[in-house]
Design a protein around this motif. Structure first.
Motif, PDB file in Angstrom:
ATOM      1  N   VAL A  26     -24.088 -15.382 -14.381  1.00 58.09           N
ATOM      2  CA  VAL A  26     -24.643 -16.347 -13.428  1.00 58.09           C
ATOM      3  C   VAL A  26     -24.169 -15.982 -12.027  1.00 58.09           C
ATOM      4  N   SER A  27     -25.107 -15.831 -11.118  1.00 57.64           N
ATOM      5  CA  SER A  27     -24.777 -15.610  -9.704  1.00 57.64           C
ATOM      6  C   SER A  27     -24.790 -16.943  -8.976  1.00 57.64           C
ATOM      7  N   ILE A  28     -23.987 -17.056  -7.944  1.00 57.62           N
ATOM      8  CA  ILE A  28     -24.015 -18.272  -7.133  1.00 57.62           C
ATOM      9  C   ILE A  28     -25.407 -18.483  -6.549  1.00 57.62           C
ATOM     10  N   ASP A  83     -28.148 -18.050  -8.125  1.00 55.78           N
ATOM     11  CA  ASP A  83     -29.016 -18.678  -9.119  1.00 55.78           C
ATOM     12  C   ASP A  83     -29.080 -20.192  -8.906  1.00 55.78           C
ATOM     13  N   CYS A 128     -27.626 -23.350 -16.959  1.00 59.57           N
ATOM     14  CA  CYS A 128     -26.628 -22.296 -16.807  1.00 59.57           C
ATOM     15  C   CYS A 128     -25.307 -22.825 -17.357  1.00 59.57           C
ATOM     16  N   PHE A 187     -21.216 -21.398 -17.207  1.00 55.81           N
ATOM     17  CA  PHE A 187     -20.353 -20.306 -16.752  1.00 55.81           C
ATOM     18  C   PHE A 187     -18.960 -20.796 -16.390  1.00 55.81           C
ATOM     19  N   LYS A 219     -16.917 -18.391 -14.321  1.00 54.16           N
ATOM     20  CA  LYS A 219     -16.970 -17.827 -12.976  1.00 54.16           C
ATOM     21  C   LYS A 219     -18.339 -17.204 -12.764  1.00 54.16           C
ATOM     22  N   THR A 220     -18.770 -17.172 -11.508  1.00 54.12           N
ATOM     23  CA  THR A 220     -20.015 -16.475 -11.181  1.00 54.12           C
ATOM     24  C   THR A 220     -19.760 -14.963 -11.171  1.00 54.12           C
ATOM     25  N   GLU A 241     -19.921 -13.178  -8.774  1.00 49.12           N
ATOM     26  CA  GLU A 241     -19.182 -12.887  -7.539  1.00 49.12           C
ATOM     27  C   GLU A 241     -17.697 -13.219  -7.689  1.00 49.12           C
ATOM     28  N   TYR A 253     -22.595 -25.714   0.101  1.00 48.72           N
ATOM     29  CA  TYR A 253     -23.491 -25.026  -0.830  1.00 48.72           C
ATOM     30  C   TYR A 253     -24.905 -25.582  -0.634  1.00 48.72           C
TER      31      TYR A 253
END
Length: 373
Positions: free
Chosen positions: A36-38, A40, A309, A311, A313-314, A316, A370
């Motif tokens: 998972v990316s931030i 996303d 999602c 997770f 951590k992302t 990143e 964010y």
């Protein structure tokens, strides 16, 4: 004011559960393996460095009870000193007030700061039964909502400016409706097993979904909304985690939090349990849940698209904890020590990188912004 007890005891372990919006099926194993990316979840992340003229004791874990936002300014309640700081949108210090004391407009305890949009005032919750109101510009004392005659300890509350829903950690009935017009307090009759408060007790249980105030159940994340007519909690959103579902029957009745700590470390290796926080914006839900032997994972679900999602951590390398949503942006307070764990400097633009570096060099604090997609 006279306390009126609701006869409907919602939330008991034997209640029928048919969530209004249904039960969301979550593929735990599939999602847990998917990176998972931030990006996303959010379109961008920014850093606002706060003026360090008045040091703040809070950390990234202090939570939503200690931050409020009125659309222009941030209000930070210091968890140790109980002082209140006001910062503008660029992090500049507007004013600081120490309201501790026993005089008019002063408090000896404070568990929450809240912005009241109807009154355009900042409110401070004294857990003994008072809500103090101050002006937004200079924190001048304006009035107090006093319900101390009810002897109801209050540790968190929700307000949309007119109605108040109170949360009591110590009372058998956890949620109460405060009708300031009728001068009465009515119980919502939610009485979970007493031992669950030793398992975990959310600091700030309230959030909004579909524009409605909601709370969550700690062992399985079931979301309730408040019925203000019958004064009961209505199951609204459920979760289907398959074999990873936390169940009340699995939770032993221990006498100490230490015993539950050991239980959680083991149980969370097999289940998503317990839920420790949940926040929402529109149709989007962000939940913090213990999983993978004691780690704090994030469960994200979009009620409109069905996207989910899960997770720790992302990609990143960023941890995540939900906090305060306002107009499509989530605001989170963090101290310098924890900032690198929650924001990767490389994803920031030049302005936010400078703010990031300033916070670290001065051992200060910041607001992370964010932006929802």
């Amino acid at each position: 004011m006279g306390i009126v007890l609701s006869l409907i005891l919602a939330g008991c372990s034997g209640e029928p559960e048919h969530p209004v919006r249904g039960s969301m099926e979550i593929d735990v194993e599939g999602l847990a393996e998917k990176p998972v990316s931030i990006y996303d979840l959010f379109s961008k992340v920014e850093i606002v460095a706060l003026d360090g003229s008045v040091p703040i004791s809070n950390s990234v874990y202090t939570g939503a009870s200690n931050i409020a936002f009125d659309g222009d300014n941030f209000y930070i309640l210091d968890m140790k000193t109980l002082g209140l700081c006001v910062f503008d949108g660029n992090g500049g210090l507007i004013c600081h007030a120490d309201k501790r004391g026993r005089g008019p407009g002063e408090y000896t305890m404070a568990d929450q700061v809240m912005y009241n949009p109807i009154l355009d005032m900042v409110e401070i919750l004294d857990p003994r039964g008072r809500i103090y109101r101050y002006s937004t510009d200079s924190l001048k004392f304006m009035s107090v909502l006093d319900y101390t005659d009810e002897c109801l300890a209050t540790h968190n509350y929700f307000t949309d400016g007119e109605r108040y829903i109170l949360y009591s950690f110590s009372n058998e009935d956890k949620f109460w409706n405060l009708d300031t017009g009728k001068s009465e307090i009515v119980s919502y009759g939610y009485r979970p097993p007493e031992y669950l408060v030793r398992l975990v007790s959310p600091q700030s249980p309230f959030f909004e979904i579909d524009g409605r105030p909601a709370v969550f159940r700690i062992f399985d994340g079931l979301v309730y909304v408040f019925d203000d007519v019958s004064h009961r909690l209505v199951p609204y959103i459920g979760w289907d985690f398959g074999k990873y579902q936390g169940r009340l029957a699995d939770i032993p009745e221990y006498d100490s939090a230490r015993e539950y700590h050991e239980f959680i470390l083991d149980y969370s290796g097999r289940k998503l349990c317990p839920f420790i926080d949940m926040k929402g914006c529109g149709e989007k839900i962000f939940a913090s849940v213990i999983f993978d032997f004691g780690k704090t994972w994030t469960l994200y679900h979009d009620m409109e698209s069905g996207e989910s999602c899960l997770f720790w951590k992302t990609v990143e390398g960023m941890l995540f904890l939900p906090e305060l949503f306002h107009d499509g942006i989530m605001y989170k307070y963090t101290d310098a020590h924890n900032l690198p764990d929650y924001v990767s400097r490389e994803i920031l633009d030049d302005s936010s990188q400078k703010a990031y570096d300033k916070v670290l060099s001065e051992c200060g604090s910041a607001i992370i912004k964010y932006y929802l997609k």
